[in-house]
Scaffold this motif. Structure first.
Motif, PDB file in Angstrom:
ATOM      1  N   UNK A 363       0.837  -1.202   0.000  1.00  0.00           N
ATOM      2  CA  UNK A 363       0.000   0.000   0.000  1.00  0.00           C
ATOM      3  C   UNK A 363       0.870   1.250   0.000  1.00  0.00           C
ATOM      4  N   UNK A 364       1.178   1.764  -1.190  1.00  0.00           N
ATOM      5  CA  UNK A 364       1.991   2.976  -1.283  1.00  0.00           C
ATOM      6  C   UNK A 364       1.175   4.234  -0.991  1.00  0.00           C
ATOM      7  N   UNK A 365      -0.138   4.075  -0.792  1.00  0.00           N
ATOM      8  CA  UNK A 365      -0.981   5.216  -0.407  1.00  0.00           C
ATOM      9  C   UNK A 365      -1.160   5.284   1.105  1.00  0.00           C
ATOM     10  N   UNK A 366      -0.510   4.391   1.849  1.00  0.00           N
ATOM     11  CA  UNK A 366      -0.773   4.236   3.281  1.00  0.00           C
ATOM     12  C   UNK A 366      -0.638   5.539   4.055  1.00  0.00           C
ATOM     13  N   UNK A 367       0.501   6.218   3.922  1.00  0.00           N
ATOM     14  CA  UNK A 367       0.746   7.419   4.718  1.00  0.00           C
ATOM     15  C   UNK A 367      -0.191   8.563   4.326  1.00  0.00           C
ATOM     16  N   UNK A 368      -0.716   8.506   3.104  1.00  0.00           N
ATOM     17  CA  UNK A 368      -1.623   9.565   2.649  1.00  0.00           C
ATOM     18  C   UNK A 368      -3.075   9.289   3.025  1.00  0.00           C
ATOM     19  N   UNK A 369      -3.388   8.048   3.420  1.00  0.00           N
ATOM     20  CA  UNK A 369      -4.788   7.691   3.679  1.00  0.00           C
ATOM     21  C   UNK A 369      -5.013   7.137   5.085  1.00  0.00           C
ATOM     22  N   UNK A 370      -4.058   7.374   5.981  1.00  0.00           N
ATOM     23  CA  UNK A 370      -4.192   6.854   7.353  1.00  0.00           C
ATOM     24  C   UNK A 370      -5.496   7.318   7.989  1.00  0.00           C
ATOM     25  N   UNK A 371      -5.768   8.609   7.900  1.00  0.00           N
ATOM     26  CA  UNK A 371      -6.967   9.158   8.536  1.00  0.00           C
ATOM     27  C   UNK A 371      -8.206   8.963   7.654  1.00  0.00           C
ATOM     28  N   UNK A 372      -7.996   8.865   6.340  1.00  0.00           N
ATOM     29  CA  UNK A 372      -9.109   8.618   5.425  1.00  0.00           C
ATOM     30  C   UNK A 372      -9.704   7.234   5.656  1.00  0.00           C
ATOM     31  N   UNK A 373      -8.890   6.277   6.064  1.00  0.00           N
ATOM     32  CA  UNK A 373      -9.369   4.916   6.312  1.00  0.00           C
ATOM     33  C   UNK A 373     -10.395   4.869   7.438  1.00  0.00           C
ATOM     34  N   UNK A 374     -10.269   5.776   8.388  1.00  0.00           N
ATOM     35  CA  UNK A 374     -11.225   5.812   9.493  1.00  0.00           C
ATOM     36  C   UNK A 374     -12.499   6.557   9.100  1.00  0.00           C
ATOM     37  N   UNK A 375     -12.328   7.683   8.397  1.00  0.00           N
ATOM     38  CA  UNK A 375     -13.492   8.506   8.052  1.00  0.00           C
ATOM     39  C   UNK A 375     -14.248   7.965   6.834  1.00  0.00           C
ATOM     40  N   UNK A 376     -13.509   7.533   5.814  1.00  0.00           N
ATOM     41  CA  UNK A 376     -14.133   7.063   4.568  1.00  0.00           C
ATOM     42  C   UNK A 376     -13.407   5.812   4.073  1.00  0.00           C
ATOM     43  N   UNK A 377     -13.618   4.660   4.724  1.00  0.00           N
ATOM     44  CA  UNK A 377     -12.876   3.452   4.350  1.00  0.00           C
ATOM     45  C   UNK A 377     -13.125   2.997   2.916  1.00  0.00           C
ATOM     46  N   UNK A 378     -14.345   3.231   2.391  1.00  0.00           N
ATOM     47  CA  UNK A 378     -14.641   2.814   1.012  1.00  0.00           C
ATOM     48  C   UNK A 378     -13.791   3.600   0.013  1.00  0.00           C
ATOM     49  N   UNK A 379     -13.645   4.906   0.252  1.00  0.00           N
ATOM     50  CA  UNK A 379     -12.834   5.744  -0.635  1.00  0.00           C
ATOM     51  C   UNK A 379     -11.365   5.339  -0.566  1.00  0.00           C
ATOM     52  N   UNK A 380     -10.873   5.056   0.646  1.00  0.00           N
ATOM     53  CA  UNK A 380      -9.478   4.618   0.799  1.00  0.00           C
ATOM     54  C   UNK A 380      -9.247   3.300   0.072  1.00  0.00           C
ATOM     55  N   UNK A 381     -10.209   2.379   0.164  1.00  0.00           N
ATOM     56  CA  UNK A 381     -10.097   1.108  -0.543  1.00  0.00           C
ATOM     57  C   UNK A 381     -10.114   1.285  -2.054  1.00  0.00           C
ATOM     58  N   UNK A 382     -10.951   2.227  -2.528  1.00  0.00           N
ATOM     59  CA  UNK A 382     -11.003   2.514  -3.968  1.00  0.00           C
ATOM     60  C   UNK A 382      -9.660   3.052  -4.459  1.00  0.00           C
ATOM     61  N   UNK A 383      -9.071   3.975  -3.711  1.00  0.00           N
ATOM     62  CA  UNK A 383      -7.783   4.554  -4.110  1.00  0.00           C
ATOM     63  C   UNK A 383      -6.691   3.495  -4.163  1.00  0.00           C
ATOM     64  N   UNK A 384      -6.703   2.557  -3.203  1.00  0.00           N
ATOM     65  CA  UNK A 384      -5.705   1.494  -3.191  1.00  0.00           C
ATOM     66  C   UNK A 384      -5.873   0.581  -4.410  1.00  0.00           C
ATOM     67  N   UNK A 385      -7.125   0.186  -4.708  1.00  0.00           N
ATOM     68  CA  UNK A 385      -7.369  -0.678  -5.863  1.00  0.00           C
ATOM     69  C   UNK A 385      -6.995   0.029  -7.165  1.00  0.00           C
TER      70      UNK A 385
END
Length: 470
Positions: A363-385
């Protein structure tokens, strides 16, 4: 000697091909739907940007991308974490006049973290504004990277349309655009390294006069040293530049080889002179506490560990500390760990597979989506995919370029340099510690190296679309 240069080119293309295939074969599961969605985006962008050459494309690219990056940084609400938080906090203290803030074991053991923190402190001192000033600076640097990548692709392929396509594909790569809000040392170092490559490509391989090549080589060494001060990836790129000069040496007639030797010496001396000057300035200032801790041996000890897949782990830290407490020096402890890690060859093969899976498909987006995973997990999952799908298409595009290069007798100096950086990075990380974000700059190089494929695509697509018209 000419035949030797041709054979070396073929060997380099073959090594790059093997590296690409190794990365693809190490892939963890990738969502087919996300690949199809990413492919649709790529086709739409190619159709839009390959139709014609747009006037003032690069100024427009800079302005639009800057607005996009600022929006990403503003909406991300992504406070720095881990090392980035430590570096920013210390930079804020240093900018406020606390000069002893870097007198800690952290910077003594990890001196590579010091350079970026000082740059942050300088930005805070000049502009204030806290994290906002640094994020705006990183957005500005990211837009400059896109402009330079566009120039590099056009020099490499001779196609402005291909440069339009590649720069926009890079801009929409999640690993790239999400990094603007992280306060990472990767963005500025990538800009400095890319500037070095651009300078070298501008004159290398054109059989220009020795003075122009020497001047470019010295500047390349300077920019590589500055980039290495911010983030220590410069050794691999310097080695690629020197190898490229060796190719240039063998491709010239005997009477024209002396200037190339001078360039090899000039690039290396400029790099080491600037690096030593920066190191001396830091040590003589007393800002950083000196330590006998060896970061390079620690990186190898981590990189050869099977249990963690070559990534950092708390267990490795405890092993190292236990050995040091038993009377070993840090360097001895790390080499002992390397011997323990590598005594089983079957495990070594498994370690390489794990490392490549983490490095290229983690997950090269990890550091950019740490807080997004809590607030909007679906969006964070979409960005990773979406990010992983983008990587699949990038590798396929690079394979297409390598296939085109393999059909030629000799590749250009620009292509040679990019492939050397790519292969050198791939091989280096088979030994040292890995994290997905570590290959941020390598992805930029891979996009540029895929230029021949996009140039061919940009030529063929308009003709194909014209035939479809009634």
């Amino acid at each position: 000697m000419y035949k030797l240069a041709d054979c070396l080119d073929k060997a380099l293309v073959f090594l790059a091909l093997l590296s690409c295939l190794a990365i693809l074969l190490s892939a963890s599961w990738v969502n087919p739907a996300s690949v199809l969605g990413a492919l649709a985006c790529w086709v739409a962008l190619v159709c839009l940007l390959a139709r014609r050459e747009y006037a003032r494309f690069r100024p427009t690219l800079f302005v639009i991308s800057l607005a996009f990056f600022l929006l990403v940084a503003a909406l991300g609400h992504n406070p720095p974490v881990s090392d980035f938080l430590r570096q920013y906090a210390d930079a804020a203290s240093f900018a406020g006049g606390e000069v002893s803030v870097y007198q800690t074991e952290y910077y003594g053991q990890w001196p590579a973290q010091f350079g970026w923190s000082v740059v942050e402190a300088f930005l805070l001192f000049l502009f204030g504004g806290g994290q906002v000033a640094i994020k705006v600076f990183e957005c500005f640097c990211s837009s400059l990277v896109l402009v330079e990548a566009s120039l590099l692709v056009e020099m490499l392929s001779g196609s402005k349309r291909a440069s339009q396509v590649v720069s926009c594909l890079l801009a929409l790569f999640p690993t790239f655009f999400l990094m603007v809000g992280v306060l990472s040392n990767q963005v500025l170092s990538a800009l400095l390294y890319l500037t070095a490559l651009l300078l070298f490509v501008r004159v290398a391989g054109r059989h220009v006069g020795g003075q122009a090549l020497l001047g470019a080589s010295v500047l390349v060494g300077v920019f590589l040293a500055l980039g290495n001060f911010v983030r220590p990836d410069g050794a691999v790129i310097l080695l690629a530049v020197l190898c490229c000069l060796v190719f240039e040496f063998f491709s010239r007639p005997r009477g024209g080889r002396l200037p190339v030797v001078a360039c090899v010496v000039g690039a290396a001396l400029a790099y080491f002179a600037v690096s030593c000057a920066l190191s001396f300035a830091v040590s003589s200032s007393g800002l950083v506490k000196e330590s006998n801790y060896s970061m390079s041996t620690w990186k190898i000890a981590v990189g050869t560990n099977n249990a963690s897949g070559g990534a950092w782990s708390k267990e490795l830290v405890e092993r190292s500390e236990a050995k040091i407490e038993s009377g070993m020096t840090p360097s001895e402890a790390h080499w002992e760990m390397v011997r323990e890690n590598t005594k089983d060859w079957q495990k070594n093969v498994d370690t390489l597979v794990k490392k490549n899976r983490i490095l290229w498909w983690g997950d090269s987006t990890l550091f950019a989506t740490v807080h997004l995973r809590e607030a909007h997990p679906a969006l964070a999952g979409f960005l990773l995919a979406f990010d992983r799908a983008w990587k699949v298409l990038l590798l396929l595009g690079l394979l297409g370029s390598l296939a085109l290069m393999a059909r030629r007798e000799r590749i250009s100096a620009a292509e040679r340099l990019l492939l050397l950086v790519f292969v050198g990075t791939f091989l280096a990380y088979q030994i040292i510690e890995v994290q997905p974000r570590y290959v941020y700059f390598c992805y930029i190089v891979m996009f540029a190296a895929a230029a021949p494929f996009f140039a061919r695509l940009s030529e063929a697509l308009p003709r194909f679309l014209t035939r479809l018209k009634p």
